[in-house]
Design a protein around this motif. Structure first.
Motif, PDB file in Angstrom:
ATOM      1  N   SER A   1      -1.021  11.243   1.833  1.00 18.51           N
ATOM      2  CA  SER A   1      -1.543  10.199   0.831  1.00 18.51           C
ATOM      3  C   SER A   1      -1.797   8.779   1.492  1.00 18.51           C
ATOM      4  O   SER A   1      -2.745   8.041   1.070  1.00 18.51           O
TER       5      SER A   1
ATOM      6  N   GLN B   1      -1.265  12.520  -7.999  1.00 18.00           N
ATOM      7  CA  GLN B   1      -0.399  13.750  -7.920  1.00 18.00           C
ATOM      8  C   GLN B   1       0.203  13.967  -9.221  1.00 18.00           C
ATOM      9  O   GLN B   1       0.465  14.944  -9.778  1.00 18.00           O
TER      10      GLN B   1
ATOM     11  N   ASP C   1      -5.386  13.604  -4.514  1.00 19.35           N
ATOM     12  CA  ASP C   1      -4.039  13.703  -3.845  1.00 19.35           C
ATOM     13  C   ASP C   1      -3.149  14.821  -4.578  1.00 19.35           C
ATOM     14  O   ASP C   1      -2.708  14.611  -5.505  1.00 19.35           O
ATOM     15  N   GLU C   2      -3.040  16.247  -3.984  1.00 22.36           N
ATOM     16  CA  GLU C   2      -2.280  17.069  -4.626  1.00 22.36           C
ATOM     17  C   GLU C   2      -2.184  17.055  -6.050  1.00 22.36           C
ATOM     18  O   GLU C   2      -1.479  16.919  -6.864  1.00 22.36           O
TER      19      GLU C   2
HETATM   20 MG   LIG Z   1       1.295  12.355  -0.932  1.00 23.58          MG
END
Ligand SMILES: [Mg+2]
Ligand SMILES: Nc1ncnc2c1ncn2[C@@H]1O[C@H](COP(=O)(O)OP(=O)(O)OP(=O)(O)O)[C@@H](O)[C@H]1O
Lengths: 316, 320
Positions: free
Chosen positions: B48, B96, B178-179
């Motif tokens: 991240s 995320q 990001d995820e």
């Molecule tokens: Mg992360």
């Protein structure tokens, strides 16, 4: 929506009745009673006179009878008459309430214009000199009682510059500027004392909100910091601040009582103070009834404003 | 031809109570236009932070060194205003946590329309019309009517669709995800990833897909970079890396991928041991304490990232 408001207002009724009972009883329990004062003022002292006055004012009845008579009147919109002036209490309230309302309203405006920008600034500049200055200021405002500040404002300018705040009340509708010139000093003092906690709360909430994921999303969109704060952070941060302002309503009214006395503002606070000195029971009860009602209505407004600020509440 | 995104020798540090944390350490990676690069690694490996430093959003962290080349410009040399003009317009990011990444007090329409209003200087009304179009694109039923809804009226999967719509709003050249599916149900995960991949391809955008799931990588990425302890330890084409992982850490990650053919949706045992404390990295290879092939050289010095051929690199003394 309407049903909600009606329901809330009806729910207020028992609270108000209970509060009025406490005021009614406690006033009659404090030492010194109205008959003694009246007798002293008129140089009368015989038991005969005492009984006559008591009977005339209805104070010869047992306390619960007096109370039920009073509350019965209240439900019909009759708050009784002043024991001294013999004018209806409703009339006295109608004359003084708007003045106190104006003072409170001005103070609230002062409080918000001071607390919100400084609170937000303090959060954005966390741990800088400006932040420390703002937090120190709020601590000082929290610690200093407004009557003390009020007295200072009365005394020092007159000693130093032979200037003192206007103390002559002019009705707003007669001459708005003159009226504001008189009201503004107590309003500022009251507003400042109210702003202290609000400022701290605003700062804390803004710091909390600025750490949230959606603020990062807003920044990732390319918004300027001003827009991030104004559009994405402020409203989220203000939700708890509004509650705090509601909780401070009694403080506002209490402060008004004191400042009206210092600055000779003929509002409900002054009315209450005189009534307490004279043990004018119906007036005291009337004022407390209005104050209690006012506090509860403010809290109702706070609850309603949630619906506007927080969509989650609106959809429940 | 130079790549669209060219991160070179990037180091990012955070000042913490436990000392200076080197969250990203000399990371280099590149993404070609229209390509999907997966950045893989365990929690805390610096994925991240790498992504956020591309957007210049790593405060209170600091870029110590390195270059972030994007379409010929060095993003680390740009001032805040110039970066803002790129964020949300030419580079968009998806986060995320769909539950907390949308503003709870603003309507979905307003949030999706906002980048269009901001970067295209369009009136709100027109921006809203485009937002409705975007919501249709990410397959939100009854898109027009849902513009006035608030995030809490959407499920997690639907919110992530909204985030994708928001990211696509200005037709960015690069999307960083990001995820994007970690917080979602397994069944929803596949749908969202397929949607994301399809739409980025359709828009001919490059995708930097951050994940800790190598299973995702196999299906959606063209190339893979594996991160460990703030460094890239292995990179290469997805198929080759999947077929023959070289770094022991990558091998470990592969073993913990659930089989795609079986019913087993539970995760297999991960690599034994703990991820390293970035404030107290050992002088040698950061993976050495957990490595089954560890020997003296690994503890003495960290292996540099070493190019095996034109496309594959690995940082391991076994392949030095
Ligand atoms: Mg992360
Ligand atoms: N704001 C911060 N302050 C201090 N240290 C930070 C901060 N943000 C990140 N770090 C450090 O950077 C390291 C890497 O964090 P990062 O968020 O990039 O990990 P990640 O690979 O994305 O993990 P995850 O899979 O959990 O998202 C963390 O372990 C932490 O030590």
């Amino acid at each position: 929506m309407q049903a909600f408001v009606t329901r809330r207002l009806l729910a207020l009724l028992p609270t108000l009745i209970f509060a009025s009972l406490i005021v009614f009883v406690s006033m009659r329990l404090i030492p010194g009673d109205v008959i003694d004062l009246m007798l002293a003022q008129n140089d009368l002292s015989t038991d005969h006179d005492r009984a006559a006055i008591e009977a005339a004012l209805g104070l010869d009845q047992p306390m619960h009878v007096q109370y039920f008579r009073w509350i019965g009147g209240v439900l019909e919109g009759d708050l009784g008459r002043s024991l001294w002036q013999n004018t209806p209490v409703t009339e006295q309230l109608a004359a003084t309430l708007p003045i106190t309302f104006e003072l409170g309203f001005l103070a609230l405006i002062v409080a918000l214009t001071v607390a919100l920008p400084i609170g937000v600034y303090s959060a954005l500049k966390q741990d800088t000199l400006g932040d420390y200055a703002a937090r120190s200021f709020s601590l000082v405002m929290l610690a200093i009682p407004s009557f003390w500040l009020g007295t200072l404002v009365m005394v020092f300018p007159s000693v130093w510059w032979r200037w003192s705040p206007a103390l002559e009340y002019t009705p707003f509708l007669e001459d708005p500027l003159q009226n504001l010139a008189h009201m503004i000093v107590p309003a500022i003092l009251l507003g400042l004392s109210l702003s202290a906690l609000t400022m701290r709360m605003t700062r804390t909430m803004m710091l909390e909100v600025l750490r949230q994921d959606y603020i990062r999303t807003a920044r990732a969109k390319g918004l300027s910091e001003t827009l991030v704060v104004a559009r994405h952070a402020l409203r989220n941060g203000l939700i708890p601040v509004v509650t705090l302002i509601g909780l401070q309503a009694p403080l506002l009214i209490g402060g008004a009582v004191i400042l009206e006395q210092i600055f000779v503002v003929p509002g409900m606070g002054l009315l209450l103070l005189e009534a307490v000195f004279q043990r004018d029971y119906p007036v005291i009860s009337g004022v407390f009834l209005v104050v209690g009602f006012g506090v509860l209505v403010i809290n109702l407004l706070v609850d309603l404003s949630y619906g506007w600020l927080d969509p989650k509440v609106r959809h429940q | 031809m130079t790549a669209l995104l060219e991160v070179a020798d990037l180091t990012v540090t955070f000042r913490t109570d436990g000392g200076l944390v080197r969250a990203v350490d000399s990371v280099s990676l590149s993404v070609e236009a229209g390509e999907t690069l997966a950045l893989v690694g365990e929690s805390g490996s610096g994925k991240s932070v790498t992504a956020l430093s591309i957007l210049g959003l790593i405060a209170p962290g600091r870029i110590e060194q390195g270059r972030i080349g994007f379409a010929g410009e060095d993003l680390t040399a740009l001032d805040e205003a110039a970066l803002r003009a790129i964020r949300g317009d030419r580079i968009a990011m998806i986060f995320q946590e769909p539950m907390s990444s949308l503003n709870p007090v603003l309507t979905i329409g307003k949030q999706v329309a906002e980048p269009i209003w901001l970067h295209r200087r369009m009136a709100w009304r027109e921006a809203y019309a485009q937002a409705a179009e975007l919501l249709r694109k990410v397959a939100i039923p009854d898109a027009e009517a849902r513009l006035d809804d608030y995030p809490h009226q959407f499920s997690g999967g639907m919110r992530q669709r909204v985030m994708i719509a928001m990211a696509l709003a200005c037709r960015p050249q690069l999307i960083i995800a990001d995820e994007p599916t970690t917080a979602l149900d397994v069944t929803v995960q596949a749908q969202i990833l397929a949607l994301l991949k399809g739409l980025t391809q359709e828009a001919n955008a490059a995708l930097l897909l951050i994940t800790h799931d190598l299973g995702v990588v196999a299906r959606y990425a063209d190339r893979v970079a594996v991160m460990y302890g703030g460094r890239i330890v292995e990179s290469g084409p997805a198929a080759a890396l999947y077929r023959a992982p070289m770094h022991p850490y990558t091998e470990g990650l592969m073993r913990s991928v659930p089989r795609l053919d079986g019913f087993a949706s539970e995760r297999l045992p991960a690599i034994p041991g703990q991820p390293p404390d970035l404030a107290k990295l050992p002088p040698g290879c950061a993976f050495a304490p957990r490595c089954p092939h560890v020997h003296d050289a690994c503890v003495a010095a960290a292996p540099p990232l070493h190019a095996l051929d034109a496309s594959r690199s690995v940082a391991c003394h076994r392949h030095g």
